[in-house]
Write a protein that holds these residues in place. Structure first.
Motif, PDB file in Angstrom:
ATOM      1  N   SER A   1       1.714 -27.672 -14.805  1.00  0.00           N
ATOM      2  CA  SER A   1       2.251 -26.596 -15.136  1.00  0.00           C
ATOM      3  C   SER A   1       1.646 -26.181 -16.573  1.00  0.00           C
ATOM      4  CB  SER A   1       3.671 -26.632 -15.288  1.00  0.00           C
ATOM      5  OG  SER A   1       4.321 -27.790 -16.412  1.00  0.00           O
TER       6      SER A   1
ATOM      7  N   TYR B   1       0.515 -13.973 -14.413  1.00  0.00           N
ATOM      8  CA  TYR B   1       1.924 -14.368 -14.895  1.00  0.00           C
ATOM      9  C   TYR B   1       2.607 -12.980 -14.995  1.00  0.00           C
ATOM     10  CZ  TYR B   1       5.723 -15.909 -17.794  1.00  0.00           C
ATOM     11  OH  TYR B   1       7.146 -16.496 -18.076  1.00  0.00           O
TER      12      TYR B   1
ATOM     13  N   LEU C   1       4.708 -11.828 -11.856  1.00  0.00           N
ATOM     14  CA  LEU C   1       5.838 -12.417 -11.180  1.00  0.00           C
ATOM     15  C   LEU C   1       6.840 -11.713 -11.537  1.00  0.00           C
ATOM     16  CD1 LEU C   1       5.213 -15.822 -13.039  1.00  0.00           C
ATOM     17  CD2 LEU C   1       4.943 -15.625 -10.513  1.00  0.00           C
ATOM     18  N   PRO C   2       8.202 -11.921 -10.748  1.00  0.00           N
ATOM     19  CA  PRO C   2       9.489 -11.131 -11.046  1.00  0.00           C
ATOM     20  C   PRO C   2      10.019 -11.514 -12.154  1.00  0.00           C
ATOM     21  CG  PRO C   2       9.236 -12.614  -8.920  1.00  0.00           C
ATOM     22  CD  PRO C   2       8.113 -13.048  -9.593  1.00  0.00           C
TER      23      PRO C   2
ATOM     24  N   ARG D   1      12.799 -11.578 -13.843  1.00  0.00           N
ATOM     25  CA  ARG D   1      13.732 -12.805 -13.991  1.00  0.00           C
ATOM     26  C   ARG D   1      12.907 -14.235 -14.219  1.00  0.00           C
ATOM     27  NH1 ARG D   1      18.805 -14.028 -10.227  1.00  0.00           N
ATOM     28  NH2 ARG D   1      19.485 -11.865 -11.419  1.00  0.00           N
ATOM     29  N   THR D   2      11.862 -14.420 -13.357  1.00  0.00           N
ATOM     30  CA  THR D   2      11.279 -15.713 -13.516  1.00  0.00           C
ATOM     31  C   THR D   2      10.217 -15.606 -14.757  1.00  0.00           C
ATOM     32  OG1 THR D   2      10.958 -15.481 -11.097  1.00  0.00           O
ATOM     33  CG2 THR D   2       9.338 -17.112 -12.216  1.00  0.00           C
ATOM     34  N   ARG D   3       9.681 -14.555 -15.112  1.00  0.00           N
ATOM     35  CA  ARG D   3       8.825 -14.422 -16.247  1.00  0.00           C
ATOM     36  C   ARG D   3       9.684 -14.855 -17.560  1.00  0.00           C
ATOM     37  NH1 ARG D   3       7.886  -9.487 -17.226  1.00  0.00           N
ATOM     38  NH2 ARG D   3       8.494  -8.575 -15.801  1.00  0.00           N
ATOM     39  N   HIS D   4      10.627 -14.089 -17.685  1.00  0.00           N
ATOM     40  CA  HIS D   4      11.877 -14.428 -18.782  1.00  0.00           C
ATOM     41  C   HIS D   4      12.128 -15.808 -18.942  1.00  0.00           C
ATOM     42  CE1 HIS D   4      11.772 -10.137 -20.467  1.00  0.00           C
ATOM     43  NE2 HIS D   4      11.889  -9.895 -19.330  1.00  0.00           N
ATOM     44  N   TYR D   5      12.562 -16.451 -17.736  1.00  0.00           N
ATOM     45  CA  TYR D   5      13.255 -17.664 -17.660  1.00  0.00           C
ATOM     46  C   TYR D   5      12.029 -18.702 -18.150  1.00  0.00           C
ATOM     47  CZ  TYR D   5      14.729 -22.061 -15.738  1.00  0.00           C
ATOM     48  OH  TYR D   5      14.988 -23.500 -15.699  1.00  0.00           O
ATOM     49  N   LEU D   6      10.801 -18.351 -17.780  1.00  0.00           N
ATOM     50  CA  LEU D   6       9.660 -19.474 -18.003  1.00  0.00           C
ATOM     51  C   LEU D   6       9.409 -19.471 -19.417  1.00  0.00           C
ATOM     52  CD1 LEU D   6       7.516 -18.879 -15.004  1.00  0.00           C
ATOM     53  CD2 LEU D   6       8.790 -20.936 -15.544  1.00  0.00           C
TER      54      LEU D   6
END
Length: 400
Positions: free
Chosen positions: A239, A250, A253-254, A256-261
């Motif tokens: 990863s 990157y 990506l949705p 929510r996923t981007r901010h989470y990662l």
């Protein structure tokens, strides 16, 4: 077009971007004090968590790596994963990079940047000068983005200050001023752990408060990294390798996923070399949450919810919030109000397209503000290798 590109900021991302623009023959004006955040807003004696391989400022030609600086300065080469970089060395490297590749740096502040009716941008400097630019690159780094959680704000109603009861970790260069004092450091990441260790070594009585899932942990030393996984600037993991070398998809990506990662990948973790200086020297208070912070008799008190569900008061002479940074376009007040209102944002961060351009044509963001669009690698110096050539190519009219 003879109008220059304006690069606002002279840290690693601003200097790298300017070097790549100059390398393409694009007129550029660069504003700011070189490496100011590293020189004035990091504690003296700090060591970088990143390895030498992750600490190179990208340039359009060879000969400008950290190792090249060490050779030029006649100091020991810092090249292996076990070599640890003093902040003073990295600051000097950035200044050397600037002198060689961005010699025309202007040590003035951009007061405002607004769109011009006929296209491009109008900039005002604190020197009184006004000029037109064909494009603007925002590379202001951590400046103005220090984050203070609302539950701590009660101890700093006018904002954190280094001489008040509560400060942010970015406000301290000399921690020896806390010698003999009771100090609480809030946080669990490298900044919190190293600030606590340095303050304890300077003679303060330090306690670290970690909140929620922010458990204190340290990374594995290089010789214990798994050898069957690909190598990245941050360690051996598939990863990390993908996020470091292939951030291209990157931004698709949705949200929510981007901010989470961005928040969780490469999250709070102490450097392997800090463990021995921290454990046994700094007591840790793990709490479920901080409920509030108040001032009584000039001293700050934190009311915390314990892991068992009760509450407890923690009092000290001073509290340092090592609570990181949060991108917020609203805090970038040098961007005109209409310009900020026009920007497409996601949770306060600019939405960026190919080449790091924002929704406003000609306005670019690089470094930390680009992390929500291009991934966690943009939080680190090594992200210049991906960002700078692509941003410069986009500005030059190539979308490669």
């Amino acid at each position: 077009m003879n109008q220059p590109v304006a690069v606002i900021g002279a840290g690693p991302y601003g200097l790298s971007t300017a070097a790549h623009l100059r390398g393409r023959g694009i007129p550029v004006r660069v504003f700011g004090k070189p490496m100011v955040s590293w020189r004035d807003h990091m504690p003296a004696g700090m060591l970088l968590k990143s390895t030498p391989a992750a600490s190179n400022i990208d340039a359009p030609q060879r000969g400008h790596t950290l190792a090249d600086y060490c050779d030029a300065a006649g100091t020991r080469r810092l090249v292996t994963d076990e070599d640890i970089i003093p902040v003073e060395t990295f600051t000097a490297y950035g200044e050397w990079f600037q002198q060689r590749l961005v010699p025309g740096l202007e040590r003035v502040r951009v007061v405002s940047a607004d769109r011009r009716p006929g296209g491009g941008f109008e900039l005002k400097l604190d020197s009184g000068e006004q000029f037109a630019a064909r494009a603007v690159v925002v590379a202001t780094g951590l400046s103005g983005l220090a984050h203070l959680p609302p539950e701590l704000a009660g101890a700093a109603p006018d904002g954190p200050t280094p001489t008040g009861p509560l400060s942010h970790s970015s406000q301290h260069h000399d921690l020896s001023r806390f010698a003999g004092q009771e100090l609480v450091v809030v946080g669990a990441g490298q900044s919190a752990l190293e600030t606590a260790a340095l303050a304890a070594e300077a003679g303060a009585r330090v306690r670290l408060v970690s909140r929620g899932r922010g458990r204190v942990a340290f990374g594995a030393p290089p010789w214990r990294q798994p050898r069957l996984r690909p190598e990245s600037p941050f360690g051996r993991a598939w990863s990390l390798w993908a996020l470091s070398h292939y951030p291209h998809p990157y931004r698709h990506l949705p949200a929510r996923t981007r901010h989470y990662l961005v928040r969780r990948v490469l999250g709070p973790l102490g450097a392997w070399w800090l463990r021995d200086r921290f454990e046994g020297e700094v007591p840790v208070q793990e709490v479920a949450a901080i409920v509030r912070a108040e001032i009584g008799d000039g001293r700050p008190t934190l009311t915390v919810r314990t892991l068992g569900g009760g509450t407890r008061d923690l009092t000290a002479d001073h509290v340092i919030a090592a609570t990181g940074y949060r991108v917020d376009i609203a805090a970038m007040d040098f961007l005109g109000h209409e310009l900020r209102a026009e920007l497409a944002v996601s949770r306060g961060t600019p939405k960026l397209g190919a080449g790091y351009v924002s929704s406003v044509p000609g306005l670019y963001f690089t470094g930390l503000p680009a992390a929500a669009s291009y991934g966690p690698v943009m939080r680190f110096v090594c992200g210049t290798e991906f960002a700078s050539p692509r941003l410069a190519a986009h500005l030059a009219g190539s979308h490669g």
